[in-house]
Motif scaffolding. Structure first.
Motif, PDB file in Angstrom:
ATOM      1  N   CYS A  23       1.108  -1.082   0.217  1.00 10.43           N
ATOM      2  CA  CYS A  23      -0.257  -0.052  -0.129  1.00 10.43           C
ATOM      3  C   CYS A  23       0.739   1.348  -0.111  1.00 10.43           C
ATOM      4  O   CYS A  23       1.924   1.300   0.545  1.00 10.43           O
ATOM      5  N   PHE A  24       0.113   2.255  -0.428  1.00  7.79           N
ATOM      6  CA  PHE A  24       0.994   3.452  -0.626  1.00  7.79           C
ATOM      7  C   PHE A  24       0.891   4.302   0.879  1.00  7.79           C
ATOM      8  O   PHE A  24       1.681   5.420   0.910  1.00  7.79           O
ATOM      9  N   ASP A  25       0.289   3.762   1.845  1.00  4.86           N
ATOM     10  CA  ASP A  25       0.216   4.316   3.218  1.00  4.86           C
ATOM     11  C   ASP A  25       1.549   4.764   3.908  1.00  4.86           C
ATOM     12  O   ASP A  25       2.366   3.794   3.908  1.00  4.86           O
ATOM     13  N   ASP A  45      11.373  -4.589  -7.137  1.00  2.00           N
ATOM     14  CA  ASP A  45      10.609  -3.729  -7.881  1.00  2.00           C
ATOM     15  C   ASP A  45       9.208  -3.436  -7.107  1.00  2.00           C
ATOM     16  O   ASP A  45       8.430  -4.234  -6.884  1.00  2.00           O
ATOM     17  N   MET A  46       9.131  -2.263  -6.673  1.00  5.95           N
ATOM     18  CA  MET A  46       8.220  -1.670  -5.875  1.00  5.95           C
ATOM     19  C   MET A  46       6.858  -1.400  -6.831  1.00  5.95           C
ATOM     20  O   MET A  46       6.856  -0.605  -7.488  1.00  5.95           O
ATOM     21  N   ILE A  47       5.935  -2.191  -6.335  1.00  5.28           N
ATOM     22  CA  ILE A  47       4.463  -1.844  -6.828  1.00  5.28           C
ATOM     23  C   ILE A  47       3.741  -1.107  -5.699  1.00  5.28           C
ATOM     24  O   ILE A  47       3.197  -2.114  -4.618  1.00  5.28           O
ATOM     25  N   VAL A  48       3.742   0.102  -5.740  1.00  2.00           N
ATOM     26  CA  VAL A  48       3.031   0.717  -4.444  1.00  2.00           C
ATOM     27  C   VAL A  48       1.562   1.338  -4.917  1.00  2.00           C
ATOM     28  O   VAL A  48       1.746   2.161  -5.939  1.00  2.00           O
ATOM     29  N   ILE A  49       0.705   1.017  -4.313  1.00  2.00           N
ATOM     30  CA  ILE A  49      -0.574   1.228  -4.837  1.00  2.00           C
ATOM     31  C   ILE A  49      -1.492   1.250  -3.613  1.00  2.00           C
ATOM     32  O   ILE A  49      -1.358   0.376  -2.873  1.00  2.00           O
ATOM     33  N   ALA A  50      -2.659   2.028  -3.714  1.00  4.94           N
ATOM     34  CA  ALA A  50      -3.442   1.938  -2.368  1.00  4.94           C
ATOM     35  C   ALA A  50      -4.185   0.597  -2.260  1.00  4.94           C
ATOM     36  O   ALA A  50      -4.836  -0.052  -3.313  1.00  4.94           O
ATOM     37  N   GLY A  51      -4.034   0.388  -0.827  1.00  6.50           N
ATOM     38  CA  GLY A  51      -4.425  -1.277  -0.761  1.00  6.50           C
ATOM     39  C   GLY A  51      -3.644  -2.335  -0.924  1.00  6.50           C
ATOM     40  O   GLY A  51      -3.717  -3.304  -0.302  1.00  6.50           O
ATOM     41  N   GLY A  52      -2.553  -2.014  -1.795  1.00  4.18           N
ATOM     42  CA  GLY A  52      -1.361  -3.130  -1.635  1.00  4.18           C
ATOM     43  C   GLY A  52      -2.249  -4.490  -2.453  1.00  4.18           C
ATOM     44  O   GLY A  52      -2.760  -4.552  -3.296  1.00  4.18           O
ATOM     45  N   SER A  88      -0.092  -6.418   3.071  1.00  5.81           N
ATOM     46  CA  SER A  88      -1.362  -5.539   3.380  1.00  5.81           C
ATOM     47  C   SER A  88      -0.913  -4.848   4.889  1.00  5.81           C
ATOM     48  O   SER A  88      -0.100  -5.451   5.553  1.00  5.81           O
ATOM     49  N   HIS A  89      -1.824  -4.007   5.212  1.00 14.70           N
ATOM     50  CA  HIS A  89      -1.256  -3.317   6.706  1.00 14.70           C
ATOM     51  C   HIS A  89      -2.762  -3.183   7.293  1.00 14.70           C
ATOM     52  O   HIS A  89      -3.806  -3.064   6.844  1.00 14.70           O
TER      53      HIS A  89
END
Ligand SMILES: [Zn+2]
Length: 154
Positions: A23-25, A45-52, A88-89
């Motif tokens: 997640c991008f949090d 390779d970071m895939i950072v997106i809302a919600g992960g 996730s978090h």
């Protein structure tokens, strides 16, 4: 273009140590970065997106899920990635935060474990060659949800 910042970055091509979906949090970023370093994932390779991992487990639509799968495909193709971390978090706003679980962190963790397992199954179905590990980030550490013994890591 005018140079506005100087910083030396390594120009060599690399093989990614893992593709990491999280997640991008901003609250969990430092823990995530430190955890990856501790695990020897120095070139993720970071895939950072809302919600992960939610984007695979409970996507809002097919586009969201397919977009993420395409990112994984490109990581494998471009950087020969052989493993993936799904994350996730706690208190993730895309789930309605901890409030959506009545403030019950145990209830929330159990729900997220199911989400992470579903995301892992989707990844394995699309990329059987990938080694997949799942992690749940809380405000006091990171917990293995799948692919390892269930234990508190940090
Ligand atoms: Zn979040």
């Amino acid at each position: 273009m005018e140079k506005v910042f100087h910083f030396d970055s390594p120009p060599e091509p690399y093989i990614a140590d893992a593709a990491v979906l999280c997640c991008f949090d901003q609250r969990i970023r430092q823990a995530t970065n430190k955890f990856l370093q501790r695990r020897g994932i120095l070139r993720p390779d970071m895939i950072v997106i809302a919600g992960g991992a939610k984007t695979l487990a409970s996507p809002r639509n097919d586009f969201e899920r397919d977009f993420i799968l395409e990112q994984v495909r490109m990581s494998i193709h471009l950087h020969r990635t052989t493993r993936m971390f799904l994350m996730s978090h706690s208190d993730c706003a895309t789930y309605g935060g901890l409030a959506a679980f009545g403030g019950d962190t145990q209830h929330e963790a159990i729900h997220h474990r199911g989400e992470l397992e579903r995301a892992a199954e989707l990844v394995k179905a699309n990329f059987p060659e990938l080694v997949v590990d799942c992690f749940f980030v809380t405000f006091d550490g990171i917990h293995a949800a799948k692919g390892e013994m269930e234990k508190k890591i940090v």
